[in-house]
Design an enzyme around this catalytic site. Structure first.
Site, PDB file in Angstrom:
ATOM      1  N   ASP A  18       3.988 -35.102 -12.845  1.00 17.66           N
ATOM      2  CA  ASP A  18       5.160 -35.756 -13.427  1.00 17.66           C
ATOM      3  C   ASP A  18       5.952 -34.685 -14.202  1.00 17.66           C
ATOM      4  O   ASP A  18       6.254 -33.641 -13.637  1.00 17.66           O
ATOM      5  CB  ASP A  18       4.735 -36.945 -14.294  1.00 17.66           C
ATOM      6  CG  ASP A  18       5.872 -37.947 -14.479  1.00 17.66           C
ATOM      7  OD1 ASP A  18       6.581 -38.240 -13.492  1.00 17.66           O
ATOM      8  OD2 ASP A  18       6.049 -38.444 -15.603  1.00 17.66           O
ATOM      9  N   ASP A  56       1.460 -34.406  -8.110  1.00 20.83           N
ATOM     10  CA  ASP A  56       2.159 -33.610  -9.127  1.00 20.83           C
ATOM     11  C   ASP A  56       1.740 -34.075 -10.516  1.00 20.83           C
ATOM     12  O   ASP A  56       1.015 -35.054 -10.668  1.00 20.83           O
ATOM     13  CB  ASP A  56       3.674 -33.768  -8.967  1.00 20.83           C
ATOM     14  CG  ASP A  56       4.106 -35.217  -9.091  1.00 20.83           C
ATOM     15  OD1 ASP A  56       4.340 -35.677 -10.228  1.00 20.83           O
ATOM     16  OD2 ASP A  56       4.179 -35.926  -8.060  1.00 20.83           O
TER      17      ASP A  56
END
Length: 288
Positions: A211, A209
């Site tokens: 973040d 991802d």
């Protein structure tokens, strides 16, 4: 010269290694408490391998409660010569998109609720962490990741946060300003303890991802991470197979193998015998 014995610490989504010959489960008792789970040992591609799921099978243990001292001690007691960490991380850089495998070479430790050393009152030691990752092992891991079909980035700084909550946006932006590249919750104090145990250590950070710093991308959610984990886990297992194959020859010594030489500063006459006994596996070479 000697044989490789590869220790593999599996992070989120990686709870087993298939294809081991002479597979056996090992329950290890350590003076630091219980490891995250039973270890699984066997041979892979002719190389001895010991696997430990960092969070335990079924993902029972949160980052702050992982007994990293027991984990590293257990791997050392099982004869490991080198340790590779496989971990899920968030990206702090645009070019490190989900699916990238970052071969970490530096760390910033922002954890605060963990035991960070085997040494302490009664036996003080200071090891160098200037280069916390073994360059030889990291290079082998990078080649193995490429052979497994991963998109590999060599070099990067891993920000270790306490967790278990994800970052605030302000924190994420701060870590980017610091020059960090990925963020996770588990590689510290693991890397420090591996160094104290004279175990060369390499970290493969698998991006799941962005973040929460990107405005145009949804903030990190567990569901999204789990979706990327399943794809990354298959590649990570292939990486381990290729890495074992690359270790088929004899292992030459590493500078980390003797990093405790001169690191223990407590005079032998003043060392705590109870602590010295606890250090039998990780520092027995220099405390005999």
């Amino acid at each position: 010269m000697g044989e490789w014995v590869l220790g593999v610490i599996g992070g989120s989504g990686l709870y087993d290694i298939e294809g081991l010959q002479d597979r056996r489960t090992i329950e290890v008792e350590t003076p630091w408490g219980e490891p995250s789970d039973a270890l699984v040992a066997g041979t892979l591609g002719g190389v001895q391998l010991v696997f430990l799921p960092r969070h335990g099978r079924g993902h029972r243990t949160p980052p702050s409660r992982i007994n990293a001292r027991a984990n590293i001690d257990a791997l050392k007691r099982c004869g490991c010569t080198d340790v590779v960490s496989l971990s899920a991380v968030g990206s702090l850089r645009e070019h490190l998109s989900p699916g990238a495998f970052v071969i970490v070479d530096q760390f910033v430790d922002r954890t605060f609720d963990r035991e960070k050393s085997f040494f302490g009152q009664g036996c003080v030691a200071h090891v160098s962490m200037a280069r916390p990752v073994c360059e030889r092992l990291a290079a082998l891991a990078a080649e193995a990741a490429r052979a497994a079909g991963a998109r590999v980035v060599e070099g990067g700084t891993y920000l270790a946060m306490e967790g278990p909550q994800f970052s605030t946006k302000a924190e994420s932006e701060l870590y980017r300003l610091w020059g960090c590249d990925v963020i996770g919750m588990t590689n510290m104090p693991e890397a420090k303890l591996a160094r104290e145990a004279e175990l060369p250590y390499a970290s493969v950070a698998m991006v799941t991802d962005y973040d929460c710093w990107r405005e145009d991308v949804a903030h990190v959610e567990v569901g999204d991470i789990l979706a990327h984990l399943s794809a990354n886990a298959a590649t990570a297992k292939a990486l381990v197979r290729h890495l074992a194959a690359a270790m088929s020859g004899e292992r030459s010594p590493s500078v980390v193998d003797t990093c405790l030489d001169g690191a223990i500063v407590t005079d032998p006459a003043h060392r705590d015998p109870d602590l010295v006994r606890k250090l039998s596996a990780v520092a027995g070479r220099v405390l005999k």
